[in-house]
Design a protein around this motif. Structure first.
Motif, PDB file in Angstrom:
ATOM      1  N   ASP A 134      26.032  20.869  56.574  1.00  0.00           N
ATOM      2  CA  ASP A 134      24.685  20.624  55.974  1.00  0.00           C
ATOM      3  C   ASP A 134      24.028  22.057  56.239  1.00  0.00           C
ATOM      4  OD1 ASP A 134      24.733  17.869  55.024  1.00  0.00           O
ATOM      5  OD2 ASP A 134      24.078  17.214  57.032  1.00  0.00           O
ATOM      6  N   ALA A 135      24.307  22.436  57.396  1.00  0.00           N
ATOM      7  CA  ALA A 135      23.859  23.860  57.688  1.00  0.00           C
ATOM      8  C   ALA A 135      24.192  25.106  56.990  1.00  0.00           C
ATOM      9  CB  ALA A 135      24.144  24.434  59.123  1.00  0.00           C
ATOM     10  N   VAL A 136      25.627  24.971  56.162  1.00  0.00           N
ATOM     11  CA  VAL A 136      26.228  25.832  55.298  1.00  0.00           C
ATOM     12  C   VAL A 136      25.679  25.551  54.145  1.00  0.00           C
ATOM     13  CG1 VAL A 136      28.374  26.764  54.518  1.00  0.00           C
ATOM     14  CG2 VAL A 136      28.148  26.228  56.872  1.00  0.00           C
ATOM     15  N   GLY A 137      25.743  24.223  53.564  1.00  0.00           N
ATOM     16  CA  GLY A 137      25.146  23.712  52.284  1.00  0.00           C
ATOM     17  C   GLY A 137      26.344  24.064  51.281  1.00  0.00           C
ATOM     18  N   PRO A 138      26.278  23.461  49.997  1.00  0.00           N
ATOM     19  CA  PRO A 138      24.900  23.409  49.428  1.00  0.00           C
ATOM     20  C   PRO A 138      24.746  21.796  49.868  1.00  0.00           C
ATOM     21  CG  PRO A 138      26.712  23.127  47.794  1.00  0.00           C
ATOM     22  CD  PRO A 138      27.277  23.683  48.736  1.00  0.00           C
ATOM     23  N   SER A 139      23.489  21.324  49.849  1.00  0.00           N
ATOM     24  CA  SER A 139      23.292  19.771  49.857  1.00  0.00           C
ATOM     25  C   SER A 139      23.776  18.966  48.994  1.00  0.00           C
ATOM     26  CB  SER A 139      21.619  19.463  49.957  1.00  0.00           C
ATOM     27  OG  SER A 139      21.167  18.151  50.133  1.00  0.00           O
ATOM     28  N   GLN A 140      24.494  17.665  49.643  1.00  0.00           N
ATOM     29  CA  GLN A 140      25.030  16.661  48.801  1.00  0.00           C
ATOM     30  C   GLN A 140      24.157  16.151  47.689  1.00  0.00           C
ATOM     31  OE1 GLN A 140      27.369  14.619  51.799  1.00  0.00           O
ATOM     32  NE2 GLN A 140      29.101  15.339  50.702  1.00  0.00           N
ATOM     33  N   TRP A 141      22.932  15.626  48.165  1.00  0.00           N
ATOM     34  CA  TRP A 141      21.812  15.097  47.317  1.00  0.00           C
ATOM     35  C   TRP A 141      20.561  15.695  47.430  1.00  0.00           C
ATOM     36  CZ3 TRP A 141      24.634  11.044  45.455  1.00  0.00           C
ATOM     37  CH2 TRP A 141      25.778  10.541  46.321  1.00  0.00           C
ATOM     38  N   GLY A 142      20.583  16.636  46.251  1.00  0.00           N
ATOM     39  CA  GLY A 142      19.415  17.450  45.828  1.00  0.00           C
ATOM     40  C   GLY A 142      19.331  18.609  46.905  1.00  0.00           C
ATOM     41  N   LEU A 143      18.260  19.115  46.677  1.00  0.00           N
ATOM     42  CA  LEU A 143      17.943  20.444  47.502  1.00  0.00           C
ATOM     43  C   LEU A 143      17.561  20.326  49.164  1.00  0.00           C
ATOM     44  CD1 LEU A 143      17.976  22.156  45.083  1.00  0.00           C
ATOM     45  CD2 LEU A 143      15.643  23.020  45.671  1.00  0.00           C
ATOM     46  N   ALA A 144      18.208  21.028  49.878  1.00  0.00           N
ATOM     47  CA  ALA A 144      17.628  20.966  51.095  1.00  0.00           C
ATOM     48  C   ALA A 144      16.410  21.432  51.164  1.00  0.00           C
ATOM     49  CB  ALA A 144      18.523  21.824  51.863  1.00  0.00           C
ATOM     50  N   SER A 145      15.570  21.072  52.168  1.00  0.00           N
ATOM     51  CA  SER A 145      14.209  21.375  52.352  1.00  0.00           C
ATOM     52  C   SER A 145      13.884  22.641  52.647  1.00  0.00           C
ATOM     53  CB  SER A 145      13.321  20.566  53.491  1.00  0.00           C
ATOM     54  OG  SER A 145      13.981  20.636  54.711  1.00  0.00           O
ATOM     55  N   SER A 146      14.972  23.382  53.413  1.00  0.00           N
ATOM     56  CA  SER A 146      14.943  24.903  53.912  1.00  0.00           C
ATOM     57  C   SER A 146      16.414  25.370  53.974  1.00  0.00           C
ATOM     58  CB  SER A 146      14.018  24.901  55.018  1.00  0.00           C
ATOM     59  OG  SER A 146      14.710  24.393  56.052  1.00  0.00           O
TER      60      SER A 146
END
Length: 735
Positions: A119-131
C-alpha cells in the motif's frame, strides 16, 4: 512507554489496546525498544514463569500484524528493525510439531506487513490513495525483497498447508501485495525446488518429460495450486484464491490465456471462476468477478474489433453480477465500491465492452447511484461530515461513468440529457476527497470529447469553467492536475466556445508552468493542449504561444529523450508551420535551414513511428514553401529517409511523404538529379508499376506487396503517379 517485561499477559493487553486504535499504534510503533523486543520474540522469546514460548510468539505476531496497519510511524519502525526478515526466518524454521495457531499467526503477520508495504509503494488497488506515502522508498526495497526467489521459497509453499487459515493468508498476501508487473511474472513463474529439478533434468535431452507434469501446465505451480483451492468448500479460502488469481492474471496475457482455455476434456479455470459468480456470498461473487475480468481483459485485445461470442458472454455474466450488487438495497458502501471498480476494470479503454455496459443497464445503475449519493445543494459542512466510505463510493461510481462514456456519443448523451449527471459531476470537482475530484475530472474529460456536449451542456452548466478553475489551482494534487489538464486539451480546441475565454484568463501561462514541471505526464498533457490550441490558430496566437514557450525550449523538446514528448513537439511545429509565412517564422526562430532540417532528419530516423509521422508532416508543410524547397533537395540525409518512408513505412506516413515528393517535383522540374541520387525516382516507378498487381488483401500485401515496392493505397498511388509524371516530363524538357 517501553514495556519492562515481555510476557503473555502484557502482550495481550497491548494487543487489545492497539487493535483499531491508530493513536495507540503510533505510540507503541515509535517505541523502538519495545518493537525490538517484539521482533526478537518471534524467534527468541523470553521464558517467564508459567508462559510458553509458543504463546509469546503468537501474541507477538498478532501485535506486529496490528501495528502494520494504520500507522506510518509503526510501519517505519517495523521495517527499520527488519520485521519482515524476522517473520520469514520464523516461518522457515517451523517444525511439524509446531501448532497450527503459531503457523497461522506468523502467516497473518507476514500477510499484514506485506500488504501494508505494498500500500505504501502503490498503486492503490481500489481507486486513488488519499496521499503518497513518505515511506515509499523504504517500502519499495522491502517489497522487492519479498519477491526474491529465495524468499518466495520460504512462504509460497504455505499455499498448500493443510490449514485453511494458513493457505488463505498466503493467498491473500499474493492477492494484495502483487502490484508490479515484474513481481507478477516472478511469482507466476515460481515453482517448488522439486519441480525446478524436474524442469532442469528434462532439459538434458535424454528423457522425455510428461507434459501433464510440466511446471508450466495451466500457467505454473502457483496458478495450478490456486485453481485447486477453488474446489475447496471454504468460502474464505475460495475468495482468497480467486483474488490471488486475479492479481496474477492482470495484464498477464500468457497466464490469462492458459486460465481461459482448459486442457482437452476439462473445464478451464475461467469456467470454474464464472460458476463461483453465482455464489450466494457477495464477497465471493465480487472476487470471482474480478478474477474473470482480469483473465478476460488480459486474454483479449481491446484493439481487435472482433470479440468472440464466449468473451462477450463472459463480459455479460460479469456485468449481470455487478449490476445486481451496485443496485442492491442491502449491500454496504464498501461492497458497492468494489463492484464499481471491477466494472471500470472490465470496460476501461474497450469500446465493445463500454457499449455492452450501456446496453446491459450498467451505466443506468451507476448513474442512479451517483445521483443518490451526491447532494445537489452541497455545503462545506455536508462534505466535511461525509463518511469516507461514501466518498470512496462516489469516486468509484464516477470512475465507472467516465470509463463507459469514453468512446460513444450516444452514451455521453445519456449521461448529460437522460441521467442528468452534470450537476453531480460539477459538484464533485470541489470535493475535499482527492479521488472524487480526480474521478469527476475524468468524467468531464470523457464528456468534452463530444463536440455537441462541449458546445452546449459543458458550457451552459458551467462544467467547463469549473474544471478550468480547478486547473488553475497552484496547490492542487498532482494526480488531479493531470486529469484536469487532460480536460483542458479538449477545451482549447478550435471548436470549443470556451477557447478564447480560458486563453484570456491565463490558460497559456498555466500550461507553460506545467510544461516546466518535473512530472512527465503533466508535461505531455501541456504539450497536447498546446498542439490542440495551435491547430488552425491565427498568426497572432501562434506568436503568443511560442513567445510563452520559447523557441529555444521548443528546440530542446524536439530532442527530448522521451519519444512521446518529441512527437508532441513535432506536432506543435507542424501546426505552426501550416502556411508559407509561418514556415519562414519557424526557420528563422529555430536556427535556420541547417538546424531545422537536421532536427527533422534525426526525427525521421527514429524507431518510433509516431515521431516519424509528425516529422514527415512537418517536412511536407515545409515543402509547401518554395523558399525552402531547395534546402530540402540539397539535404541527402532528408531525401534518403524520405525514400525509406515511401518504401517501408505505414500508410499514414507514406501519404505525407509522397505529398512532399510531389510538391518538390512540381515546383522544381529540374530536381531529378537530387531525387535520382536518393533513389526516389526508381521508388516511384516501382510503386506505379506494381500498382495494378496489388491486392487489397492484407495477407497478400504482407506476403509480397509493400517490401517489393507495390502500393495499395489509392491516395498514395495517385500522388506517386503525378510525381512520376512531373519527373519524367522534366527529363523530356532537358532532352
Amino acid at each position: 512507554m517501553t514495556i519492562a517485561t515481555i510476557n503473555v499477559a502484557s502482550l495481550k493487553a497491548i494487543k487489545n489496546s492497539v487493535i483499531g486504535n491508530r493513536t495507540s499504534k503510533g505510540v507503541y510503533g515509535r517505541d523502538e525498544t519495545f518493537v525490538t523486543k517484539l521482533v526478537d520474540a518471534l524467534n527468541d522469546p523470553p521464558a517467564p514463569a508459567g508462559d510458553s514460548a509458543t504463546a509469546i510468539r503468537i501474541e507477538a505476531s498478532h501485535i506486529i500484524a496490528s501495528l502494520s496497519y494504520g500507522s506510518p510511524d509503526a510501519l517505519r519502525t517495523l521495517l527499520r528493525l527488519n520485521a519482515p526478515q524476522a517473520l520469514l526466518y520464523a516461518i522457515s524454521t517451523l517444525q511439524p510439531k509446531d501448532s497450527v495457531a503459531l503457523k497461522a499467526a506468523l502467516a497473518r503477520a507476514l500477510r499484514a506487513l506485506a500488504i501494508a508495504v505494498a500500500d505504501a509503494v502503490g498503486p492503490s488497488q481500489w481507486g486513488l490513495a488519499s496521499s503518497v506515502s513518505d515511506l515509499r522508498v523504504e517500502a519499495k526495497v522491502a517489497l522487492d525483497y519479498l519477491f526474491q526467489p529465495e524468499v518466495l521459497d520460504v512462504y509460497i509453499p504455505l499455499l498448500v498447508d493443510p490449514s485453511a487459515q494458513v493457505s488463505a493468508a498466503m493467498a491473500q498476501l499474493v492477492a494484495s501485495a502483487v502490484r508490479d508487473a515484474s513481481h507478477r511474472i516472478r511469482i507466476s513463474e515460481w515453482s517448488p525446488l522439486v519441480e525446478r529439478s524436474v524442469e532442469t533434468k528434462g532439459k538434458r535431452g535424454w528423457e522425455k518429460r510428461d507434459p501433464t507434469k510440466s511446471p508450466s501446465r495451466l500457467g505454473g505451480w502457483i496458478a495450478r495450486t490456486l485453481a485447486t483451492l477453488l474446489h475447496r468448500k471454504d468460502v474464505k479460502l475460495q475468495e482468497a484464491a480467486l483474488s490471488a488469481l486475479a492479481a496474477l492474471a492482470k495484464d498477464n496475457e500468457t497466464l490469462a490465456i492458459r486460465l481461459a482455455k482448459g486442457p482437452p476434456g476439462q473445464d478451464s479455470v475461467l469456467t470454474v471462476v464464472l460458476s463461483l459468480c453465482k455464489s450466494r456470498n457477495v464477497d465471493l461473487q465480487l472476487a470471482a468477478s474480478l478474477c474473470a475480468t482480469n483473465i478476460l481483459r488480459a486474454s483479449s485485445s481491446p484493439n481487435n474489433s472482433y470479440i468472440s461470442p464466449s468473451d462477450q458472454a463472459t463480459a455479460i455474466t460479469i456485468m449481470h453480477v455487478l449490476n445486481r450488487v451496485i443496485g442492491s438495497d442491502t449491500a454496504n458502501n464498501h461492497t458497492k465500491t468494489k463492484a464499481c471498480f471491477i466494472l471500470y476494470y472490465l470496460v476501461t479503454d474497450h469500446r465493445t465492452f463500454c457499449q455492452l455496459a450501456f446496453e446491459r443497464n450498467s451505466l443506468h445503475q451507476v448513474g442512479q447511484l451517483v445521483s443518490a449519493i451526491t447532494p445537489v445543494e452541497k455545503t462545506t459542512e455536508v462534505e466535511e461530515d461525509e463518511p469516507e466510505s461514501v466518498s470512496r463510493l462516489r469516486e468509484a461510481v464516477l470512475t465507472a461513468v467516465a470509463a463507459i462514456s469514453l468512446f460513444d456519443i450516444d452514451i455521453r448523451f445519456a449521461i448529460t440529457d437522460e441521467l442528468r449527471l452534470i450537476p453531480a459531476i460539477q459538484a464533485s470537482l470541489s470535493h475535499p476527497y482527492v479521488g472524487v475530484r480526480y474521478a469527476a475530472c475524468q468524467c468531464a474529460r470523457a464528456l468534452s470529447r463530444a463536440v455537441a456536449a462541449l458546445r452546449t451542456n459543458i458550457v451552459d452548466t458551467g462544467l467547463g469553467m469549473s474544471v478550468f478553475q480547478l486547473f488553475m489551482k497552484q496547490d492542487e494534487d498532482r494526480r488531479v492536475m493531470h486529469a484536469a489538464s487532460a480536460v483542458m486539451c479538449n477545451i482549447v480546441t478550435d471548436f470549443s466556445p470556451l477557447r478564447s475565454t480560458v486563453i484570456d484568463q491565463g490558460a497559456i501561462t498555466r500550461l507553460v508552468q506545467l510544461l516546466n514541471h518535473g512530472d512527465v505526464e503533466l508535461k505531455l498533457n501541456a504539450l497536447w493542449a498546446f498542439k490542440n490550441l495551435l491547430y488552425k490558430a491565427t498568426p497572432d496566437l501562434k506568436r503568443q504561444v511560442m513567445s510563452s514557450i520559447g523557441w529555444s525550449e521548443m528546440n530542446n523538446l524536439l530532442t527530448d529523450p522521451d519519444t512521446r514528448i518529441q512527437e508532441q513537439a513535432l506536432h506543435i511545429v507542424r501546426h505552426i508551420a501550416d502556411g508559407v509565412d509561418e514556415v519562414d517564422l519557424v526557420f528563422s526562430e529555430m536556427g535556420g535551414s541547417e538546424a531545422m532540417l537536421g532536427s527533422l532528419a534525426v526525427a525521421m530516423e527514429s524507431d518510433d513511428e509516431d515521431v516519424v509521422l509528425q516529422a514527415v508532416f512537418v517536412l511536407a508543410n515545409v515543402a509547401n514553401s518554395p523558399a525552402h524547397q531547395r534546402s530540402i533537395l540539397s539535404h541527402p540525409r532528408i531525401l534518403h529517409r524520405l525514400r525509406e518512408c515511401l518504401v517501408d513505412a505505414k500508410v499514414e506516413i507514406r501519404r505525407p511523404a509522397v505529398s512532399c515528393v510531389l510538391e518538390l517535383v512540381r515546383h522544381n522540374p529540374r530536381s531529378h538529379r537530387e531525387l535520382h541520387e536518393a533513389g526516389i525516382d526508381s521508388t516511384l516507378r516501382h510503386m506505379c508499376e506494381h500498382t495494378s498487381h496489388v491486392s487489397a488483401s492484407p495477407t497478400l500485401r504482407l506476403a509480397g506487396g509493400r517490401h517489393m515496392g507495390a502500393e495499395d493505397d489509392l491516395e498514395v498511388q495517385e500522388k506517386a503517379q503525378q510525381a512520376l509524371h512531373w519527373l519524367e516530363h522534366s527529363l523530356d524538357m532537358d532532352v
